[in-house]
Motif scaffolding. Structure first.
Motif, short mmCIF file in Angstrom:
data_model
loop_
_atom_site.label_atom_id
_atom_site.label_comp_id
_atom_site.label_asym_id
_atom_site.label_seq_id
_atom_site.Cartn_x
_atom_site.Cartn_y
_atom_site.Cartn_z
N LEU A 153 -14.36 24.40 10.85
CA LEU A 153 -14.64 23.42 11.90
C LEU A 153 -16.14 23.17 11.91
CD1 LEU A 153 -13.72 21.78 14.39
CD2 LEU A 153 -14.10 23.84 15.75
N VAL A 154 -16.55 21.91 11.74
CA VAL A 154 -17.97 21.57 11.63
C VAL A 154 -18.56 21.39 13.03
CG1 VAL A 154 -19.65 19.94 10.72
CG2 VAL A 154 -17.60 20.49 9.39
N LEU A 155 -19.60 22.13 13.33
CA LEU A 155 -20.30 22.07 14.61
C LEU A 155 -21.79 21.90 14.36
CD1 LEU A 155 -18.45 25.08 16.29
CD2 LEU A 155 -17.96 22.67 16.64
N ASN A 156 -22.52 21.47 15.39
CA ASN A 156 -23.98 21.26 15.28
C ASN A 156 -24.69 21.85 16.49
OD1 ASN A 156 -22.70 18.52 13.90
ND2 ASN A 156 -24.45 19.35 12.78
N PRO A 157 -24.70 23.20 16.61
CA PRO A 157 -25.40 23.81 17.75
C PRO A 157 -26.92 23.81 17.56
CG PRO A 157 -24.53 25.50 16.31
CD PRO A 157 -24.08 24.19 15.74
N ARG A 158 -27.63 23.97 18.67
CA ARG A 158 -29.09 24.04 18.63
C ARG A 158 -29.52 25.50 18.63
NH1 ARG A 158 -32.97 20.40 19.69
NH2 ARG A 158 -31.47 18.93 20.59
N VAL A 159 -30.57 25.80 17.87
CA VAL A 159 -31.09 27.17 17.76
C VAL A 159 -32.02 27.43 18.94
CG1 VAL A 159 -32.30 28.81 16.29
CG2 VAL A 159 -30.96 26.97 15.26
N ASP A 160 -31.79 28.52 19.66
CA ASP A 160 -32.61 28.81 20.84
C ASP A 160 -33.87 29.59 20.45
OD1 ASP A 160 -31.85 31.44 20.36
OD2 ASP A 160 -30.34 31.48 21.96
N ARG A 161 -34.63 29.98 21.45
CA ARG A 161 -35.92 30.64 21.21
C ARG A 161 -35.76 32.03 20.62
NH1 ARG A 161 -39.64 30.30 26.42
NH2 ARG A 161 -41.02 31.31 24.90
N SER A 162 -34.57 32.60 20.73
CA SER A 162 -34.29 33.90 20.12
C SER A 162 -33.75 33.76 18.70
CB SER A 162 -33.30 34.69 20.97
OG SER A 162 -33.82 34.93 22.26
N SER A 163 -33.83 32.55 18.16
CA SER A 163 -33.32 32.25 16.82
C SER A 163 -31.83 32.54 16.74
CB SER A 163 -34.08 33.05 15.75
OG SER A 163 -33.81 32.54 14.47
N MET A 164 -31.10 32.14 17.78
CA MET A 164 -29.66 32.36 17.84
C MET A 164 -28.96 31.03 18.13
SD MET A 164 -29.21 35.86 17.77
CE MET A 164 -27.89 36.44 18.81
N ILE A 165 -27.74 30.89 17.65
CA ILE A 165 -26.88 29.78 17.99
C ILE A 165 -25.65 30.34 18.71
CG2 ILE A 165 -27.64 28.26 16.12
CD1 ILE A 165 -25.18 29.15 14.54
N THR A 166 -25.05 29.52 19.56
CA THR A 166 -23.86 29.94 20.30
C THR A 166 -22.68 29.11 19.83
OG1 THR A 166 -25.21 30.49 22.23
CG2 THR A 166 -22.84 30.25 22.57
N VAL A 167 -21.65 29.80 19.32
CA VAL A 167 -20.44 29.15 18.82
C VAL A 167 -19.24 29.86 19.43
CG1 VAL A 167 -19.07 28.57 16.79
CG2 VAL A 167 -21.57 28.51 16.66
N ARG A 168 -18.42 29.13 20.18
CA ARG A 168 -17.25 29.70 20.83
C ARG A 168 -17.61 30.92 21.68
NH1 ARG A 168 -12.44 28.12 17.95
NH2 ARG A 168 -12.65 25.87 17.62
N MET A 169 -18.71 30.80 22.43
CA MET A 169 -19.18 31.85 23.35
C MET A 169 -19.59 33.13 22.63
SD MET A 169 -16.54 31.30 26.53
CE MET A 169 -17.50 32.30 27.64
N VAL A 170 -19.97 33.02 21.36
CA VAL A 170 -20.47 34.14 20.58
C VAL A 170 -21.80 33.72 19.97
CG1 VAL A 170 -20.04 35.67 18.61
CG2 VAL A 170 -18.14 34.95 20.06
N LYS A 171 -22.79 34.64 19.95
CA LYS A 171 -24.12 34.34 19.43
C LYS A 171 -24.26 34.86 18.00
CE LYS A 171 -26.75 34.00 23.74
NZ LYS A 171 -27.19 32.62 23.44
N TYR A 172 -24.86 34.03 17.14
CA TYR A 172 -25.13 34.38 15.75
C TYR A 172 -26.60 34.07 15.46
CZ TYR A 172 -20.01 34.08 15.35
OH TYR A 172 -18.66 34.23 15.51
N SER A 173 -27.27 34.94 14.70
CA SER A 173 -28.67 34.71 14.36
C SER A 173 -28.79 33.80 13.15
CB SER A 173 -29.37 36.05 14.07
OG SER A 173 -28.83 36.65 12.90
#
Length: 559
Positions: free
Chosen positions: A323-343
């Protein structure tokens, strides 16, 4: 019945061979003469007559029971009479206190089916079907429990089964979302080497169907991505009737779910990861090729070998099931996908990145290049942090490393080994906390271009010679890779030109060795008792310069 068959055969044999009379045969076998006559006239014994049992207590109430069952033919399914309810009504309305439940139950079981037929209600009859080779397949999901990395976890098994040969593909995923649905198809198509040419049968899964259009046959409103997937691989879908009524329309895969779960996943399998479990399942599938079912003479593998040429060929490219998504990277260098954070790498902070969320992993892209890859986490609120994504930031802020989440996760996963710990401790003792940590980060950056085994060997060699420098680790790691290649190791195709230089004197830093723990002494290297270098003798020049300031000034003016 078997005993009577043997008796009749013995009577006929003695009459034929010995010529005994009917009276003699009856006396020998202690049976009546009529029985002997039956045996001589027909080798098949007559069926025993089952006496028709009368039920005088029930007979007066049969019309009332029949009326209740006729009433049930038009009643809602969940509000029809049970045998127990019929007995209760007979007692209440007809004072049938002498009736037993078993008597009413046995009568209702037979009479209900007769009344349904008399009322014209449809009776479900299953007609055996023949499936052409390579034409049809069936797909379904089934729940399975596994001990995943020490935790009892509910997962979902995708099953794809060819209708002709019975060849089945099984894959276990953490969810049954559309990503797993599509990835399971791709795995199955690649495994069997083709695509069914007619159609594939499905339940009304939300991964494929948005709306069931009632009153219009088997018409469905399908998901756009599912329509794109079907068009890409070139097959049609066949949707079964909703609910239990349509279960028999894909009975092959329904039975396969239970059989494989009972025989291949019982007791609960124990695995470190789903990849490990699916590898074991592939081995089991190869064993199942020798299985026979439905009384067939040939094995599943034999029938599949004959069916495979009839499958449609695979497309030249492979469909991306994510599934193609386009999240924004936060100040902790993390993205949030389906309520889970990935660096992700720190250079993407503040930007939107393209993400492919797949059944078992999450892939982050920078253009067409892969920027990060994580194992998918299903639990909401979870985190997946990789130390490599923060190394450039930690190079400028080394004090943030000891308490960082990334370091804790690296230690837990085993990627930050005891060799790294030893190098870090020695480097901080020699170079100080900040500079020592920067040397460690330089060593960690080597993992981007070198194998972990080579780097670990390089760290061990560097500590052995008393050098806590990333440059020394890099040199020793390359030497280890070259030596492994020269000895026919797994990287024998690398550094071909350097095989002759495998035996080279190791790099030794005497200054760092002197500052380290005296226990870290190189075998065979003599002890170094010389004092540390000093510039004290050159301080006399400063004193002489102070005694003749005028001469020094005049020389400077003249020049």
């Amino acid at each position: 019945m078997r005993a009577r068959l043997e008796l009749f055969a013995s009577i006929r044999r003695d009459a034929r061979i010995e010529g005994l009379s009917i009276r003699g045969l009856a006396k020998r076998y202690q049976v009546g003469r009529d029985t002997v006559r039956q045996a001589l006239s027909d080798p098949v014994p007559p069926a025993r007559k089952t006496p028709v049992r009368s039920s005088p207590r029930l007979d007066p109430f049969k019309p009332a029971i029949d009326a209740m069952l006729v009433e049930d033919t038009t009643a809602p399914r969940k509000q029809r009479h049970t045998a127990r309810r019929i007995l209760a009504r007979l007692i209440e309305e007809h004072d049938a206190l002498e009736l037993s439940y078993s008597t009413v139950r046995d009568y209702v079981r037979v009479r209900r089916a007769q009344i349904d037929v008399e009322a014209g209600r449809r009776v479900e009859v299953f007609v055996p079907q023949e499936h052409a080779p390579g034409a049809e397949a069936e797909v379904d999901f089934g729940e399975v429990w596994i001990v995943l990395d020490g935790v009892k976890t509910k997962c979902h098994m995708f099953i794809f089964r060819l209708s002709h040969s019975g060849k089945a593909i099984h894959r276990v995923y953490p969810t049954q979302a559309q990503e797993a649905f599509l990835e399971g198809h791709i795995e199955a198509f690649n495994e069997i080497g083709g695509v069914p040419v007619k159609h594939i049968r499905y339940d009304n899964l939300t991964s494929a169907v948005r709306t069931v259009v009632f009153g219009q046959g088997r018409n469905r409103v399908e998901n756009d991505r599912w329509v794109l997937f079907r068009s890409f691989y070139g097959f049609d879908s066949f949707y079964c009737q909703p609910g239990i009524a349509g279960a028999h329309e894909k009975g092959g895969v329904e039975g396969e779910v239970g059989w494989f779960r009972r025989n291949r996943l019982t007791p609960m399998p124990v695995a470190k990861s789903l990849e490990e479990l699916n590898d074991r399942i592939r081995y089991r599938e190869a064993e199942d090729d020798q299985r026979r079912f439905d009384g067939r003479i040939r094995t599943i593998g034999h029938d599949f070998a004959a069916e495979r040429p009839f499958l449609a060929p695979l497309p030249a490219e492979e469909f991306d099931p994510g599934l193609v998504l386009n999240p924004r990277v936060d100040r902790s260098s993390m993205i949030t996908v389906r309520m889970v954070k990935y660096s992700v790498p720190a250079r993407f902070i503040g930007r939107r990145v393209r993400v492919s969320l797949r059944a078992s992993e999450l892939v982050v892209f920078d253009g067409r290049a892969v920027a990060a890859r994580h194992q998918r986490i299903v639990a909401k609120g979870g985190q997946s942090v990789q130390l490599d994504h923060y190394l450039e930031v930690l190079k400028t802020k080394p004090g943030a490393l000891p308490g960082s989440t990334a370091l804790a996760r690296a230690r837990a996963s085993g990627s930050f080994t005891s060799a790294h710990e030893a190098f870090w401790a020695a480097s901080r003792r020699v170079n100080g906390d900040a500079e020592g940590t920067r040397e460690l980060i330089d060593v960690l950056l080597l993992h981007r271009s070198m194998d972990a085994a080579d780097i670990q060997a390089g760290i061990t060699a560097a500590l052995r010679v008393g050098a806590v420098s990333a440059d020394v680790v890099a040199v020793e790691a390359r030497r280890h890779a070259t030596t492994s290649a020269a000895e026919g190791g797994p990287r024998s195709d690398r550094h071909r030109g350097a095989h002759a230089q495998a035996k080279v004197q190791r790099v030794v830093s005497l200054t760092q060795r002197r500052l380290m723990d005296p226990a870290a002494v190189i075998a065979g290297l003599p002890s170094d008792s010389r004092p540390l270098p000093s510039v004290r003798a050159y301080d006399e020049l400063l004193a002489k310069r102070a005694e003749h300031p005028a001469k020094t000034a005049s020389k400077e003016n003249i020049s």
